[in-house]
Design a protein around this motif. Sequence first.
Motif, mmCIF file in Angstrom:
data_model
loop_
_atom_site.group_PDB
_atom_site.id
_atom_site.type_symbol
_atom_site.label_atom_id
_atom_site.label_comp_id
_atom_site.label_asym_id
_atom_site.label_seq_id
_atom_site.Cartn_x
_atom_site.Cartn_y
_atom_site.Cartn_z
ATOM 1 N N VAL A 188 0.831 -1.203 0.000
ATOM 2 C CA VAL A 188 0.000 0.000 0.000
ATOM 3 C C VAL A 188 0.868 1.256 0.000
ATOM 4 O O VAL A 188 0.623 2.206 -0.757
ATOM 5 C CB VAL A 188 -0.956 -0.017 1.203
ATOM 6 N N SER A 189 1.906 1.276 0.823
ATOM 7 C CA SER A 189 2.770 2.459 0.875
ATOM 8 C C SER A 189 3.546 2.648 -0.426
ATOM 9 O O SER A 189 3.682 3.775 -0.916
ATOM 10 C CB SER A 189 3.739 2.344 2.058
ATOM 11 N N SER A 190 4.035 1.554 -1.002
ATOM 12 C CA SER A 190 4.769 1.660 -2.275
ATOM 13 C C SER A 190 3.850 2.126 -3.398
ATOM 14 O O SER A 190 4.229 2.969 -4.228
ATOM 15 C CB SER A 190 5.394 0.316 -2.636
ATOM 16 N N PHE A 191 2.640 1.577 -3.425
ATOM 17 C CA PHE A 191 1.701 1.974 -4.478
ATOM 18 C C PHE A 191 1.303 3.438 -4.342
ATOM 19 O O PHE A 191 1.263 4.182 -5.333
ATOM 20 C CB PHE A 191 0.462 1.078 -4.423
ATOM 21 N N ALA A 192 1.006 3.873 -3.120
ATOM 22 C CA ALA A 192 0.610 5.272 -2.912
ATOM 23 C C ALA A 192 1.744 6.221 -3.279
ATOM 24 O O ALA A 192 1.512 7.274 -3.899
ATOM 25 C CB ALA A 192 0.177 5.475 -1.460
#
Length: 227
Positions: free
Chosen positions: A51-55
Amino acid sequence: MMLSFFDQFSSPFFMGIPLMALALVLPWTLFPAPSSRWLNNRLATLQGWFVSSFARQLLMPVNQPGHKWALILTSLMVFLLGLNLLGLLPYTFTPTTQLSINLGFAVPLWLATVLIGFRYQPNFSLAHLLPEGTPLLLIPVLIIIETISLMIRPLALGVRLTANLTAGHLLIQLISTGMFVLLPLQPTVAILTGVLLLMLSMLEVAVAVIQAYVFILLLSLYLQENV
């Protein structure tokens, strides 16, 4: 036979009760919820990293005011990803093959980006409707064309997601039906068809992931134009 191929796209019912709401809520129950522990388990850690990498990757080209959309875009990405992947399992229903569901996701978010643009920078938003240096006689025609292209964006988002997932599901059902028909008649051809079906299923997994990402990516690009 042709009707049976499209029966998989009809809304599920059980004893007269529509199960669309259950199909939409089910993916959220499969994702691990954050805990108050100092160290999470491997699945929660992997989900947090994704989630953090995608955001970070999604909002990198977006201006600072658009970073407020990180939560809703990331949540929608995870939700669409869960719906698309769960729909590839046998005896399941894929809500994202319904155009009404996809338009329900696309239209409000697209409209929100447009309203944000007209609220905070109305002159810049209206400038998109008329390119600079347009001849005087072409101004009315170009305004109509640009307005239509602006209004058709949410429809394109919904149709793209629906068409890609529907086509993949139909191909899987057609090839699997052919494999079972050929199995008692020509086993060798049936085995080759099964290999093709396996490759197509792997391709559909990639399509499910890519289409969810493209849906969110285009929304982020629309957001970038208006912030």
